[in-house]
Enzyme design. Structure first.
Site, mmCIF file in Angstrom:
data_model
loop_
_atom_site.group_PDB
_atom_site.id
_atom_site.type_symbol
_atom_site.label_atom_id
_atom_site.label_comp_id
_atom_site.label_asym_id
_atom_site.label_seq_id
_atom_site.Cartn_x
_atom_site.Cartn_y
_atom_site.Cartn_z
ATOM 1 N N THR A 168 54.709 -32.768 -34.212
ATOM 2 C CA THR A 168 54.418 -31.415 -34.681
ATOM 3 C C THR A 168 55.477 -30.441 -34.178
ATOM 4 O OG1 THR A 168 52.114 -32.063 -34.412
ATOM 5 C CG2 THR A 168 52.539 -29.724 -34.776
ATOM 6 N N HIS A 219 54.028 -41.666 -39.550
ATOM 7 C CA HIS A 219 53.962 -42.489 -38.333
ATOM 8 C C HIS A 219 54.243 -43.959 -38.661
ATOM 9 C CE1 HIS A 219 52.573 -39.200 -35.970
ATOM 10 N NE2 HIS A 219 51.334 -39.183 -36.403
ATOM 11 N N SER A 254 47.878 -39.209 -24.391
ATOM 12 C CA SER A 254 47.749 -38.209 -25.456
ATOM 13 C C SER A 254 47.009 -38.809 -26.662
ATOM 14 C CB SER A 254 49.141 -37.714 -25.857
ATOM 15 O OG SER A 254 49.056 -36.697 -26.811
HETATM 16 S S1 PPS Z 1 50.483 -36.192 -33.928
HETATM 17 O O1 PPS Z 1 49.032 -35.972 -34.155
HETATM 18 O O2 PPS Z 1 50.764 -37.622 -33.754
HETATM 19 O O3 PPS Z 1 51.311 -35.596 -34.964
HETATM 20 O O4 PPS Z 1 50.775 -35.496 -32.532
HETATM 21 P P1 PPS Z 1 52.207 -35.051 -32.015
HETATM 22 O O5 PPS Z 1 52.536 -33.712 -32.578
HETATM 23 O O6 PPS Z 1 53.187 -36.138 -32.193
HETATM 24 O O7 PPS Z 1 51.995 -34.934 -30.453
HETATM 25 C C1 PPS Z 1 51.110 -34.012 -29.856
HETATM 26 C C2 PPS Z 1 51.618 -33.841 -28.446
HETATM 27 O O8 PPS Z 1 52.768 -32.959 -28.468
HETATM 28 C C3 PPS Z 1 52.498 -31.844 -27.646
HETATM 29 N N1 PPS Z 1 53.164 -30.644 -28.164
HETATM 30 C C4 PPS Z 1 54.083 -29.938 -27.494
HETATM 31 N N2 PPS Z 1 54.634 -30.147 -26.272
HETATM 32 C C5 PPS Z 1 55.538 -29.223 -25.847
HETATM 33 N N3 PPS Z 1 55.882 -28.126 -26.557
HETATM 34 C C6 PPS Z 1 55.350 -27.891 -27.782
HETATM 35 N N4 PPS Z 1 55.700 -26.805 -28.449
HETATM 36 C C7 PPS Z 1 54.412 -28.832 -28.292
HETATM 37 N N5 PPS Z 1 53.700 -28.931 -29.443
HETATM 38 C C8 PPS Z 1 52.944 -30.028 -29.340
HETATM 39 C C9 PPS Z 1 50.983 -31.730 -27.665
HETATM 40 O O9 PPS Z 1 50.515 -30.908 -26.619
HETATM 41 C C10 PPS Z 1 50.591 -33.197 -27.526
HETATM 42 O O10 PPS Z 1 50.876 -33.727 -26.232
HETATM 43 P P2 PPS Z 1 49.813 -33.786 -25.019
HETATM 44 O O11 PPS Z 1 50.461 -34.607 -23.957
HETATM 45 O O12 PPS Z 1 48.567 -34.396 -25.558
HETATM 46 O O13 PPS Z 1 49.632 -32.359 -24.601
#
Ligand code: PPS
Length: 321
Positions: free
Chosen positions: A76, A135, A165
């Site tokens: 995302t 994915h 996560s």
């Molecule tokens: S998905 O559903 O597979 O598309 O999820 P994905 O976006 O790949 O991953 C979600 C995790 O990314 C973190 N996240 C971020 N981290 C840092 N900065 C920003 N801006 C950001 N945006 C999304 C999100 O918090 C999830 O990680 P975790 O470890 O669960 O917090």
């Protein structure tokens, strides 16, 4: 493509029926890796079978960009970044609409019904430039991506944080009912949706020097997002950003800003448990206080044993985690 017997009965915690898919053997003829895809596995919901032929034959366009990730690797975050670059930093539009409606998740309909029409058709009808999220592992991507060398942005993340996560996400949206211990075990047995996780990112790591592939890690994005943006601007052939634009973009993409935004935080997009939070912690190393020592060690050994086969190690890919 070969499909093995359904595994739903052995998936203790998962509440959607899964199966494992084997890759397309003939792909070895045209993939950059010359990989025998027949050895690659992917666990998918059974509904995937009604979509896989259309995904395989999906017609791509020269301007397409595919964001390819294993789940919870920073998809995302990267989609928002890439969408903004491809759309001349249109922050107003980004603030007005969910990213999921601007950058479609190709195989979403294989997991749940969101649109009334299916997500592959929605991808097909998107206007240029299309930024498509998937994915799916290399062996299950639309074959035109490889034949026509379409642009791929691949984001990888270390195994232990991905497991944590993914567990919270799957539990939150109702795809998992078991404990985290069961989840880790099933994950390492390639029985969680989209696994095998290891071959998913190793295949792209090994293709990282292909001209149409932009490989980056979540950890690198956390360490130095500015440098990642500069690299991505070149990859996407966008106008270089001036200092003010770079500052605006970095601010917009910060975890705090995306979490507080009505549309940049996808939490409300999901039908989920009341305590579900998509933007959860957003750090490197959340495994440190969320996984048992035994599971940390098991995941380390599991990862390293696999990487050894390719002469790789976790540090060179992800740095300090
Ligand atoms: S998905 O559903 O597979 O598309 O999820 P994905 O976006 O790949 O991953 C979600 C995790 O990314 C973190 N996240 C971020 N981290 C840092 N900065 C920003 N801006 C950001 N945006 C999304 C999100 O918090 C999830 O990680 P975790 O470890 O669960 O917090």
């Amino acid at each position: 493509m070969n499909v093995s017997k359904p595994l739903s009965s052995s998936l203790s915690g998962s509440i959607i029926p899964m199966m494992q898919l084997q890759g397309k053997e003939e792909a070895a003829l045209w993939l950059p890796l010359q990989q025998d895809w027949g050895n690659r596995w992917c666990t998918m919901p059974q509904r995937y079978l009604s979509f896989c032929d259309r995904i395989d034959a999906f017609e791509t366009r020269a301007s397409d960009v595919f964001v390819v990730t294993f789940m919870k690797c920073g998809t995302t975050w990267m989609q928002e970044l890439a969408w903004l670059l491809l759309n001349r930093l249109d922050f107003d539009q980004a603030k007005r609409s969910y990213l999921m409606d601007r950058s479609i998740f190709m195989e979403l309909s294989t997991i749940r019904d969101r649109y009334g029409k299916d997500s592959v058709t929605v991808c097909d009808q998107m206007s240029n430039p299309r930024l498509i999220k998937t994915h799916l592992p290399a062996q299950l991507l639309p074959r035109e991506i490889w034949l026509r060398k379409r642009k791929i942005i691949y984001v990888a993340r270390n195994a232990k944080d991905v497991v944590v996560s993914s567990y919270h996400f799957m539990k939150g949206v109702g795809h998992w009912e078991g404990s985290i211990d069961e989840f880790v075990d099933e994950f390492m047995k390639d029985r969680v949706m989209f696994t095998s996780y290891l071959s998913h990112f190793v295949d792209f790591y090994r293709m990282r020097n292909e001209k149409n592939i932009f490989f980056v890690t979540y950890e690198e994005m956390k360490r130095d997002l500015k440098q990642v943006i500069e690299r991505l601007v070149k990859f996407l052939d966008c106008q270089p950003l001036d200092e003010i634009q770079m500052e605006q973009l970095l601010k917009y993409l910060s975890f705090e800003n995306m979490k507080s935004g009505e549309h940049s935080n996808p939490t409300r997009y999901f039908k989920a448990r009341p305590d579900f939070e998509f933007m959860r912690r957003g750090i490197v190393g959340s495994y440190k206080d969320e996984l048992s020592a035994a599971h940390r060690e098991a995941l380390d050994n599991w990862t390293q044993n696999y990487l050894n086969e390719y002469g790789l190690n976790e540090f060179e890919i992800f740095g300090n985690i």
